[in-house]
Design a protein around this motif. Structure first.
Motif, PDB file in Angstrom:
ATOM      1  N   LYS A 226      -8.420  26.558 141.430  1.00  0.00           N
ATOM      2  CA  LYS A 226      -7.610  26.537 140.214  1.00  0.00           C
ATOM      3  C   LYS A 226      -7.001  25.153 140.008  1.00  0.00           C
ATOM      4  O   LYS A 226      -6.717  24.424 140.958  1.00  0.00           O
ATOM      5  N   THR A 227      -6.781  24.833 138.748  1.00  0.00           N
ATOM      6  CA  THR A 227      -6.135  23.568 138.407  1.00  0.00           C
ATOM      7  C   THR A 227      -4.622  23.758 138.346  1.00  0.00           C
ATOM      8  O   THR A 227      -4.115  24.891 138.365  1.00  0.00           O
ATOM      9  N   ASP A 228      -3.905  22.633 138.261  1.00  0.00           N
ATOM     10  CA  ASP A 228      -2.446  22.724 138.141  1.00  0.00           C
ATOM     11  C   ASP A 228      -2.047  23.489 136.883  1.00  0.00           C
ATOM     12  O   ASP A 228      -1.075  24.246 136.893  1.00  0.00           O
ATOM     13  N   MET A 229      -2.805  23.303 135.804  1.00  0.00           N
ATOM     14  CA  MET A 229      -2.480  23.988 134.563  1.00  0.00           C
ATOM     15  C   MET A 229      -2.615  25.497 134.740  1.00  0.00           C
ATOM     16  O   MET A 229      -1.769  26.285 134.274  1.00  0.00           O
ATOM     17  N   GLU A 230      -3.676  25.913 135.456  1.00  0.00           N
ATOM     18  CA  GLU A 230      -3.872  27.351 135.686  1.00  0.00           C
ATOM     19  C   GLU A 230      -2.795  27.913 136.607  1.00  0.00           C
ATOM     20  O   GLU A 230      -2.307  29.027 136.410  1.00  0.00           O
ATOM     21  N   LEU A 231      -2.415  27.143 137.618  1.00  0.00           N
ATOM     22  CA  LEU A 231      -1.367  27.604 138.540  1.00  0.00           C
ATOM     23  C   LEU A 231      -0.014  27.694 137.842  1.00  0.00           C
ATOM     24  O   LEU A 231       0.809  28.547 138.168  1.00  0.00           O
ATOM     25  N   SER A 232       0.213  26.813 136.887  1.00  0.00           N
ATOM     26  CA  SER A 232       1.507  26.843 136.188  1.00  0.00           C
ATOM     27  C   SER A 232       1.662  28.119 135.369  1.00  0.00           C
ATOM     28  O   SER A 232       2.774  28.563 135.103  1.00  0.00           O
ATOM     29  N   GLU A 233       0.520  28.704 134.945  1.00  0.00           N
ATOM     30  CA  GLU A 233       0.597  29.968 134.224  1.00  0.00           C
ATOM     31  C   GLU A 233       1.034  31.095 135.149  1.00  0.00           C
ATOM     32  O   GLU A 233       1.668  32.060 134.719  1.00  0.00           O
ATOM     33  N   LEU A 234       0.685  30.965 136.427  1.00  0.00           N
ATOM     34  CA  LEU A 234       1.105  31.979 137.407  1.00  0.00           C
ATOM     35  C   LEU A 234       2.570  31.816 137.793  1.00  0.00           C
ATOM     36  O   LEU A 234       3.223  32.785 138.184  1.00  0.00           O
TER      37      LEU A 234
END
Length: 703
Positions: free
Chosen positions: A61-69
């Motif tokens: 996962k990218t940082d952008m995807e992790l930030s959604e979590l």
């Protein structure tokens, strides 16, 4: 630029992946590796905790995807993306600081090293990041900055900050063709507040003014504390002296407004100020400008009764008016010198006396220092010290005739220590028959005088004459404690404000013990004054302080009464003889036990240590505590069990350093003794820390 391309040879003869992964897991810093698209591929446990990724499928996962979590970490992940791109663009290792939220919920500062990796064809291969928590380092840097440029107490800017600001202010004044006023301010009536209510109250006054003064000034102005009760104001952008007068009016109103103390009393003080106007005066550097303002301050203080306003311009002439009543009494030989004995508790003999000033009015009324000192100027204080010392040296032969060879101490205000003072002292010693080693000159702590190089030079000259030098009211100013090792001081006197309240604050005996160790380490004598009650006398004696002064020994008295007092034989007493003394005994015993155990736990017998009845404190408990339910005995036994276990642990594992159980048991025992002590004081009809004739006691210091 360092080449960070990945080649085939990079993998040859390298450790296995399992070995590298195991190494990363024990790595305390947060490690991560992302691929060329910014997808997380490898992280260690430290990074997993830092980014709250436990139990989350983070890999790929990218940082952008992790930030959604983790929406609460969105800003942090966005910062990671931006910093990663900086590293890619730089094509070399970069170091950035990032704000992170630790697993405990607190914000921390991390120093992150980002290393971009490239393939042989120049394409991006991945990026490694190593983040180290530097929060403590940053906090330490901020503390150092605070210590270097700000005053500990107020906390206003200090002298160093002032020097920088003043040079800049002079440049601005010259560039804009405006006036700059450098104002040296000294508080009037501040010393009586210290003497009457204690140095804690004096600190409250300084803290309050430290908040008020900046509010009274304009945003373009500046205020710093030099030390003691001295402040400096920089008033900028003035068109004329009328502008300055309006600012000074606000400053005076601010200073003279009543100041509430924590115990409910309001105090009111005044101020003296000297002002130097740039560029009206001939000064090309800030230090010279400050000296001119200081000279104007001297004129202001020396002419309090004559000046029309509290501030005086450098070069301004002041017309003389009539002297104050106290000055007139001093001129008319209204001075009386009284003496307070200083006891050596080991021998129960008086070994010294402190000479104290009193003024006798024409109607026979005796003036105490808190009444006459505010009416005296610096020149009067010098004259007062000179007269007190002259009389004391004349009285010593009378005391010697009683086979009592005592030393005598005389107070000297720091402002009086000068070349004139040294010359006067030299002449008095040459003319008299008293050994100068029997003279102790007490210099009051709390003035920035002791921070000046000139002070050290003057003190060394005085020391060379053979007299002893003492620092009075030690503990009232942290700065002189720091310089104590550099000063030619042979004696320190503990601020009596700490001692008079021991019945109300027995825990302050820890501070007394710390000052004792400081004095012993420096090789100087310690005099404990303010010993006003029998319980306090008992406690400080048990603590091992032996040079004692206060009402529990004797009040200040004229020479004739001193002669009668010296004929008495002071009885020897068993110590401890009070619950306050018992508390002190437990402190001393615990400190001795802990030092012995830390030095070598094998030297302390376990069976003796675990048995509370073999402890010297046990016999004192049986003698002094009416312990119907046996609580004190029980707590004393628990304390000994705890410290015995600690001794055994240290023998088995010398690296053990968890004394928490011992400290818990110690605190429980000491608190129980204090509670019984306070209860007994209340049952006897006395409030804790009640002292007879407190006003008279306060009046014994400093003159």
């Amino acid at each position: 630029m360092t080449d960070h391309t990945i080649t085939k040879h990079a993998y040859e003869d390298s450790p296995s992946f399992e070995q590298l992964y195991a190494l990363l897991e024990v790595f305390p810093d947060a490690f991560s590796f992302k691929d060329s698209a910014g997808r997380w591929q490898i992280i260690n446990e430290s990074a997993k905790r830092l980014f709250h990724l436990e139990g989350i499928p983070w890999k790929g996962k990218t940082d952008m995807e992790l930030s959604e979590l983790h929406p609460d970490l969105r800003e942090i992940h966005a910062a990671c993306i931006a910093d990663d791109e900086k590293a890619w663009q730089a094509k070399q290792l970069i170091v950035v600081e990032e704000k992170m939220i630790r697993e405990d919920g607190h914000q921390a500062t991390y120093e992150t090293r980002k290393l971009p990796l490239f393939k042989e064809n120049g394409e991006r291969a991945g990026i490694m990041s190593i983040g180290r928590n530097i929060t403590e380092q940053k906090e330490a840097e901020e503390r150092i900055k605070q210590m270097v440029f700000y005053d500990d107490l107020t906390p206003l800017p200090n002298r160093r900050f002032l020097e920088i600001q003043m040079e800049q202010a002079m440049v601005r004044a010259k560039r804009h063709e405006r006036l700059l006023a450098v104002c040296m301010l000294d508080l009037d009536g501040f010393k009586p507040v210290n003497d009457t209510y204690g140095h804690e109250a004096g600190d409250e006054v300084l803290v309050t003014l430290g908040k008020r003064l900046p509010e009274a000034l304009r945003k373009s102005d500046f205020v710093a504390r030099l030390g003691g009760d001295e402040f400096v104001l920089l008033v900028e952008d003035l068109e004329d002296l009328e502008d300055l007068a309006s600012v000074m009016e606000k400053v005076e109103d601010t200073i003279t407004a009543p100041i509430p103390l924590s115990h409910g009393t309001n105090v009111q003080i005044g101020a003296s100020m000297g002002v130097a106007i740039y560029p009206f005066v001939d000064a090309d550097v800030g230090d010279k400008l400050l000296r001119l303002a200081d000279q104007a301050l001297y004129e202001s203080k020396a002419n309090k009764a004559d000046r029309e306003r509290f501030w005086v311009l450098f070069g301004e002439k002041i017309h003389k008016v009539q002297r104050t009543p106290a000055q007139q009494l001093l001129d008319a030989r209204g001075l009386e010198v009284w003496y307070q004995p200083i006891l050596d508790s080991r021998t129960r003999r008086v070994v010294g006396i402190e000479a104290l000033a009193r003024l006798r009015d024409t109607d026979g009324t005796l003036w105490m220092p808190e009444k006459f000192l505010p009416q005296l100027q610096d020149v009067d204080l010098f004259d007062l010290s000179k007269k007190v010392l002259t009389q004391a040296l004349a009285d010593l032969p009378t005391v010697d005739a009683q086979d009592c060879r005592l030393w005598v101490s005389v107070n000297i205000d720091p402002v009086s220590v000068s070349e004139d003072c040294i010359t006067c002292l030299r002449e008095m010693i040459a003319q008299g028959s008293v050994d100068p080693s029997r003279i102790s000159l007490e210099i009051l702590e709390g003035s920035n005088f002791l921070e000046q190089q000139a002070a050290l030079e003057h003190l060394l000259e005085m020391k060379a004459l053979g007299v002893h030098l003492a620092l009075d009211d030690i503990g009232s100013a942290y700065s002189s404690l720091l310089r104590l090792k550099d000063l030619p001081i042979g004696e320190i006197k503990l601020d009596q404000g700490f001692i008079r309240i021991l019945e109300d604050r027995p825990q302050d005996l820890h501070f007394v013990g710390a000052i004792q160790e400081l004095a012993a380490g420096l090789g100087v004598d310690l005099v404990v004054e303010g010993v006003e009650t029998e319980d306090i006398l008992d406690a400080v004696t048990v603590m091992g302080a032996y040079l004692l002064q206060g009402y529990a020994i004797a009040k200040p008295m004229p020479l004739a009464e001193l002669q009668t007092f010296l004929e008495r034989t002071l009885p020897h007493q068993q110590h401890p003889n009070s619950l306050l003394g018992l508390y002190a005994k437990q402190l001393v015993h615990h400190n001795a036990l802990k030092k012995a155990i830390l030095q070598d736990p094998k030297l302390v017998d376990y069976m003796t240590l675990v048995d509370a009845t073999s402890c010297p404190v046990h016999a004192d408990i049986q003698r002094l505590v009416a312990d119907g339910d046996g609580l004190i005995d029980k707590l004393h036994q628990e304390y000994h069990r705890a410290i015995a276990v600690m001794d055994a642990l240290l023998i088995a594992s010398p690296d053990s350093d968890d004394w928490s159980e011992v400290e818990r048991a110690r605190e429980a025992l000491e608190q129980a003794i204090i509670e019984i002590y306070c209860k007994h004081k209340t049952e006897d009809g006395h409030s804790v820390c009640e002292t007879e004739n407190p006003t008279d006691s306060i009046a014994t210091d400093p003159f």
